[in-house]
Design a protein around this motif. Sequence first.
Motif, PDB file in Angstrom:
ATOM      1  N   ASP A   1      -1.837  -5.929  -9.394  1.00  9.65           N
ATOM      2  CA  ASP A   1      -3.018  -6.798  -9.378  1.00  9.65           C
ATOM      3  C   ASP A   1      -3.966  -6.441  -8.233  1.00  9.65           C
ATOM      4  O   ASP A   1      -5.179  -6.422  -8.409  1.00  9.65           O
ATOM      5  N   ARG A   2      -3.408  -6.164  -7.058  1.00  6.14           N
ATOM      6  CA  ARG A   2      -4.258  -5.826  -5.908  1.00  6.14           C
ATOM      7  C   ARG A   2      -5.018  -4.522  -6.097  1.00  6.14           C
ATOM      8  O   ARG A   2      -6.112  -4.367  -5.592  1.00  6.14           O
ATOM      9  N   HIS A   3      -4.417  -3.584  -6.796  1.00  4.74           N
ATOM     10  CA  HIS A   3      -5.015  -2.246  -6.836  1.00  4.74           C
ATOM     11  C   HIS A   3      -5.719  -1.872  -8.133  1.00  4.74           C
ATOM     12  O   HIS A   3      -6.591  -1.001  -8.120  1.00  4.74           O
TER      13      HIS A   3
ATOM     14  N   ARG B   1       0.845  -1.187   0.000  1.00  5.36           N
ATOM     15  CA  ARG B   1       0.000   0.000   0.000  1.00  5.36           C
ATOM     16  C   ARG B   1       0.880   1.238   0.000  1.00  5.36           C
ATOM     17  O   ARG B   1       1.983   1.218   0.526  1.00  5.36           O
TER      18      ARG B   1
END
Length: 114
Positions: free
Chosen positions: A100-102, A58
């Motif tokens: 990929d997460r965001h 993050r």
Amino acid sequence: MRRTGGIPSIVPSIDQTVYLIADDFGPIGRAWREADLEATDLEVHPGPDGREYADPIRVIGFNTAERWSEDVSEDVAREIQRRCDLQQTEVPARLLGFIDRHIGDRRQLSLRLV
């Protein structure tokens, strides 16, 4: 540093937006990566010890003079993807999980010319 009631403040006293990156070191845990004041911009580069981020989780941006903080992870992920697309290079392997997460799907969309 400013002092408040005899205790030094850890809050930057200049009007500057600072970006901190949370990194996942696997079995040894997660931590906010320390960075030099001059290096806390939106550039994604190796940490202060010269090593690349293990697995960025993050990105938080904050500006104490303007009194705001925000999770800017999606914005940073999109900027990384945009730069890679412009340079026609693959996203570095160490940043794939972050992207990929965001933002999910990393495929570059093409415009159909009519």
